[in-house]
Motif scaffolding. Structure first.
Motif, short mmCIF file in Angstrom:
data_model
loop_
_atom_site.label_atom_id
_atom_site.label_comp_id
_atom_site.label_asym_id
_atom_site.label_seq_id
_atom_site.Cartn_x
_atom_site.Cartn_y
_atom_site.Cartn_z
N PRO A 242 0.86 -1.23 0.06
CA PRO A 242 -0.08 -0.18 0.28
C PRO A 242 0.92 1.39 0.09
O PRO A 242 1.82 1.51 0.87
CB PRO A 242 -0.88 -0.09 1.34
CG PRO A 242 -0.80 -1.47 1.63
CD PRO A 242 0.36 -2.24 1.06
N ALA A 243 0.67 2.07 -1.02
CA ALA A 243 1.60 3.31 -1.17
C ALA A 243 1.57 4.05 -0.03
O ALA A 243 2.73 4.78 0.33
CB ALA A 243 1.15 4.05 -2.27
N TYR A 244 0.50 4.23 0.77
CA TYR A 244 0.41 5.24 2.11
C TYR A 244 1.57 4.76 2.88
O TYR A 244 1.82 5.63 4.14
CB TYR A 244 -1.01 5.38 2.71
CG TYR A 244 -1.44 4.02 2.94
CD1 TYR A 244 -1.31 3.58 4.55
CD2 TYR A 244 -2.31 3.16 2.31
CE1 TYR A 244 -1.76 2.28 4.85
CE2 TYR A 244 -2.98 1.96 2.77
CZ TYR A 244 -2.71 1.60 4.00
OH TYR A 244 -3.20 0.46 4.44
N LEU B 72 -7.28 10.97 -1.87
CA LEU B 72 -6.68 9.94 -0.99
C LEU B 72 -7.83 8.90 -0.36
O LEU B 72 -7.66 7.66 -0.52
CB LEU B 72 -5.88 10.49 0.15
CG LEU B 72 -4.71 11.44 -0.02
CD1 LEU B 72 -4.17 11.86 1.02
CD2 LEU B 72 -3.70 10.27 -0.59
N LYS B 73 -8.72 9.53 0.22
CA LYS B 73 -9.92 8.72 0.58
C LYS B 73 -10.70 7.97 -0.35
O LYS B 73 -11.07 6.83 -0.16
CB LYS B 73 -10.98 9.63 1.28
CG LYS B 73 -10.61 10.43 2.47
CD LYS B 73 -11.72 11.26 3.18
CE LYS B 73 -11.18 11.80 4.35
NZ LYS B 73 -12.22 12.83 5.29
N SER B 74 -10.96 8.43 -1.61
CA SER B 74 -11.39 7.67 -2.75
C SER B 74 -10.41 6.56 -3.06
O SER B 74 -11.01 5.27 -3.76
CB SER B 74 -11.72 8.68 -3.98
OG SER B 74 -12.57 9.50 -3.70
N GLY C 63 -10.22 2.49 4.20
CA GLY C 63 -9.29 3.16 5.26
C GLY C 63 -7.83 2.78 4.93
O GLY C 63 -7.49 1.99 4.45
N LEU C 64 -7.00 3.45 6.02
CA LEU C 64 -5.43 3.21 5.88
C LEU C 64 -5.25 1.97 6.73
O LEU C 64 -5.20 2.30 8.20
CB LEU C 64 -4.61 4.40 6.16
CG LEU C 64 -5.06 5.77 5.33
CD1 LEU C 64 -4.08 6.93 5.53
CD2 LEU C 64 -4.97 5.45 3.91
N SER D 92 -4.40 7.73 9.56
CA SER D 92 -5.14 8.72 9.52
C SER D 92 -4.96 9.74 8.13
O SER D 92 -3.95 9.92 7.76
CB SER D 92 -4.98 9.85 10.70
OG SER D 92 -5.47 11.22 10.38
N PHE D 93 -6.30 9.61 7.50
CA PHE D 93 -5.92 10.42 6.00
C PHE D 93 -5.71 11.73 6.42
O PHE D 93 -4.83 12.32 5.54
CB PHE D 93 -7.42 10.50 5.50
CG PHE D 93 -7.89 9.13 4.91
CD1 PHE D 93 -7.51 8.63 3.70
CD2 PHE D 93 -8.81 8.41 5.39
CE1 PHE D 93 -7.51 7.45 3.08
CE2 PHE D 93 -9.14 7.09 4.86
CZ PHE D 93 -8.46 6.81 3.65
N GLU D 94 -5.96 12.45 7.33
CA GLU D 94 -5.59 13.85 7.61
C GLU D 94 -4.04 13.90 7.75
O GLU D 94 -3.25 14.78 7.42
CB GLU D 94 -6.40 14.58 8.86
CG GLU D 94 -7.86 14.81 8.44
CD GLU D 94 -8.64 13.52 8.26
OE1 GLU D 94 -8.12 12.31 8.89
OE2 GLU D 94 -9.89 13.53 7.95
#
Length: 249
Positions: free
Chosen positions: A133-135, A152-154, A159-160, A170-172
């Motif tokens: 996963p890239a994140y 990012l959310k799309s 979720g991450l 956390s997306f934020e």
């Protein structure tokens, strides 16, 4: 008697047109360039996207070459562009003596296309052809650098999910980290225990097309090592951006 299959010719014409273009093509621009109606083209390009011979950017409604072509092309034993990429990666390893990766973004994952080990290799989950996963990786963050919060959310509707205890979930926080970084992106034990990574995006036509990263075991990391890696990555990116237009993703 020579006969030609018109639907096949149209498919080849689409692939040749997109591969030769300096900018991604919309359905309208493909139609105009080939003189084929959009209604006739749509099922062809849709199938090519489904089979990953083309990639579709929903934001710009544009098509570019897909990763399936890379997978087929990589079976060719001689690839001077790929060899040149690994040669440039080898220069980074010679300078810093740390492992270097090259990858692209595919459906939210980093797809690792090349890896050059240091003389003191470390155990990592990254190998050629593997996905993460890239994140959760520095190289993935470099590939996500231009994504806004909604994008990012799309990209990660579920979720991450953590890869280690240190993965950002956390997306934020992820979005803020991408915004805070200037040229480089960073990771500290987010995908591999006891490993830090530094990465840099590689651009094609002003868009992020790929990324380079260097992995360092924490015990070998210091400010001198960080400076060495960032300098080597920056120099390599200049070289890679000259040849990336000739590399199939």
């Amino acid at each position: 008697m020579r006969t030609e299959h018109k639907p096949t010719l149209r498919t080849l014409a689409i692939l040749e047109l997109v591969s030769a273009g300096s900018e991604p093509y919309t359905l309208t621009s493909i139609s105009r360039a080939l003189g084929i109606s959009p209604s006739t083209l749509f099922p062809i390009v849709h199938t090519l996207c489904e089979q990953r011979y083309l990639s579709y950017d929903e934001k710009n409604q544009a098509y570019s070459l897909g990763l399936k072509l890379f997978e087929i092309g990589s079976r060719i034993q001689s690839s001077h562009v790929y060899d040149r990429i690994t040669e440039i990666m080898g220069q980074i390893v010679d300078t810093c003596d740390e492992t270097c990766h090259f990858g692209v973004l595919d459906r939210g994952d980093v797809l690792y296309l090349a890896k050059v080990d240091s003389t003191n290799p470390i155990r990592m989950f990254s190998t050629i052809g593997k996905r993460l996963p890239a994140y959760g990786t520095a190289i993935g963050k470099a590939l996500l650098k231009n994504y806004d919060l909604d994008e990012l959310k799309s990209l990660y509707p579920e979720g991450l999910k953590p890869l280690t205890a240190h993965t950002i979930t956390s997306f934020e926080e992820l979005h803020q980290q991408l915004n805070d970084s200037d040229l480089f992106t960073y990771e500290v034990e987010e995908s591999n225990k006891s490993v830090r990574c530094i990465a840099l995006p590689i651009y094609r036509n002003k868009a992020i097309a790929a990324a380079l990263s260097v992995a360092i075991p924490i015990y070998r990391y210091d400010e001198g090592k960080k400076s060495c890696i960032e300098g080597a990555l920056k120099e390599a990116s200049i070289q890679l951006e000259q040849i990336i237009p000739y590399f199939v993703f």
